[in-house]
Design a protein around this motif. Sequence first.
Motif, short mmCIF file in Angstrom:
data_model
loop_
_atom_site.label_atom_id
_atom_site.label_comp_id
_atom_site.label_asym_id
_atom_site.label_seq_id
_atom_site.Cartn_x
_atom_site.Cartn_y
_atom_site.Cartn_z
N SER A 27 2.97 132.75 -17.26
CA SER A 27 3.04 131.53 -16.44
C SER A 27 4.48 131.03 -16.38
CB SER A 27 2.15 130.43 -17.02
OG SER A 27 0.79 130.78 -16.94
N ALA A 28 5.17 131.09 -17.52
CA ALA A 28 6.57 130.63 -17.58
C ALA A 28 7.46 131.47 -16.67
CB ALA A 28 7.08 130.69 -19.02
N LEU A 29 7.19 132.75 -16.58
CA LEU A 29 7.96 133.60 -15.67
C LEU A 29 7.87 133.06 -14.25
CD1 LEU A 29 9.52 136.30 -15.02
CD2 LEU A 29 7.27 137.17 -14.42
N LEU A 30 6.67 132.73 -13.82
CA LEU A 30 6.48 132.20 -12.47
C LEU A 30 7.16 130.83 -12.32
CD1 LEU A 30 2.76 133.16 -11.83
CD2 LEU A 30 4.77 134.11 -10.71
N VAL A 31 6.95 129.94 -13.27
CA VAL A 31 7.46 128.58 -13.16
C VAL A 31 8.99 128.55 -13.21
CG1 VAL A 31 7.57 126.33 -14.34
CG2 VAL A 31 5.36 127.48 -14.04
N ALA A 40 3.20 129.25 -8.69
CA ALA A 40 3.93 128.61 -9.77
C ALA A 40 3.88 127.09 -9.68
CB ALA A 40 5.39 129.07 -9.76
N GLN A 41 3.19 126.57 -8.68
CA GLN A 41 3.14 125.12 -8.49
C GLN A 41 2.22 124.47 -9.53
OE1 GLN A 41 5.46 123.85 -6.41
NE2 GLN A 41 5.91 126.06 -6.41
N PRO A 42 2.47 123.20 -9.82
CA PRO A 42 1.69 122.52 -10.88
C PRO A 42 0.18 122.66 -10.74
CG PRO A 42 3.53 121.15 -10.24
CD PRO A 42 3.51 122.32 -9.28
N TRP A 43 -0.36 122.47 -9.53
CA TRP A 43 -1.82 122.59 -9.35
C TRP A 43 -2.29 123.99 -9.73
CZ3 TRP A 43 -6.23 120.34 -9.33
CH2 TRP A 43 -7.34 120.95 -8.77
N ALA A 44 -1.56 125.00 -9.31
CA ALA A 44 -1.96 126.38 -9.61
C ALA A 44 -1.91 126.65 -11.11
CB ALA A 44 -1.06 127.37 -8.85
N MET A 81 -10.54 130.10 -8.74
CA MET A 81 -9.17 129.74 -8.36
C MET A 81 -8.97 129.88 -6.85
SD MET A 81 -6.68 131.15 -11.38
CE MET A 81 -7.39 132.79 -11.56
N PHE A 82 -9.57 130.91 -6.28
CA PHE A 82 -9.47 131.11 -4.83
C PHE A 82 -10.12 129.94 -4.10
CE2 PHE A 82 -10.97 132.94 -0.80
CZ PHE A 82 -9.76 133.36 -0.28
N ILE A 83 -11.31 129.54 -4.53
CA ILE A 83 -12.04 128.45 -3.88
C ILE A 83 -11.28 127.13 -4.02
CG2 ILE A 83 -14.11 127.01 -4.04
CD1 ILE A 83 -15.63 129.65 -4.75
N LEU A 84 -10.72 126.87 -5.21
CA LEU A 84 -10.01 125.62 -5.45
C LEU A 84 -8.54 125.67 -5.04
CD1 LEU A 84 -11.50 124.57 -8.91
CD2 LEU A 84 -12.07 123.70 -6.63
N ARG A 85 -8.12 126.80 -4.47
CA ARG A 85 -6.74 126.98 -4.02
C ARG A 85 -5.73 126.75 -5.14
NH1 ARG A 85 -6.22 126.65 1.87
NH2 ARG A 85 -4.08 126.13 1.40
N CYS A 86 -6.03 127.34 -6.29
CA CYS A 86 -5.12 127.24 -7.43
C CYS A 86 -4.90 128.63 -8.04
CB CYS A 86 -5.64 126.25 -8.46
SG CYS A 86 -7.27 126.60 -9.15
N LEU A 87 -4.63 129.60 -7.18
CA LEU A 87 -4.42 130.97 -7.65
C LEU A 87 -3.21 131.04 -8.56
CD1 LEU A 87 -5.11 133.09 -4.45
CD2 LEU A 87 -6.42 133.09 -6.57
#
Length: 140
Positions: A27-31, A40-44, A81-87
Amino acid sequence: MLVLTISKYLGELGGLDEWLMASLGASALLVFALPGSPMAQPWAVIAGNTLSALVGISIIHVVQEPLIAMPLAASLSILGMFILRCLHPPAAAVSLIVVLGHVFHYRYAFFPVMIDSVLLVVAGAIYSNLTGKKYPNRPS
């Protein structure tokens, strides 16, 4: 380091929580390296990791066989995650960690998973804004 230190201070940091650090490293790599990525956005990051932990815990309550529970937890986490748009790809690993660690307490989804995810996003926002990168980003 910040997430690990605060987790150690706030609660019992055992072997299972240290497994979680592997997922948070991804996750840190993405953020930190790709702050513009939608993944990498907070919601995701926060919702993806927390949802995946909740799904993994729910699955382990229903399916006791790890070889069946693991792919079921990962696939249902991805679907959620796909349904909640937080991939958030590293979040699928969170559901696997929960199943492999036989985590039956839903509080694990909130601490350490959600709290650590929040701390990671805050640290990423501070770092990105200090280095001139915009984070978080709004979708266009």
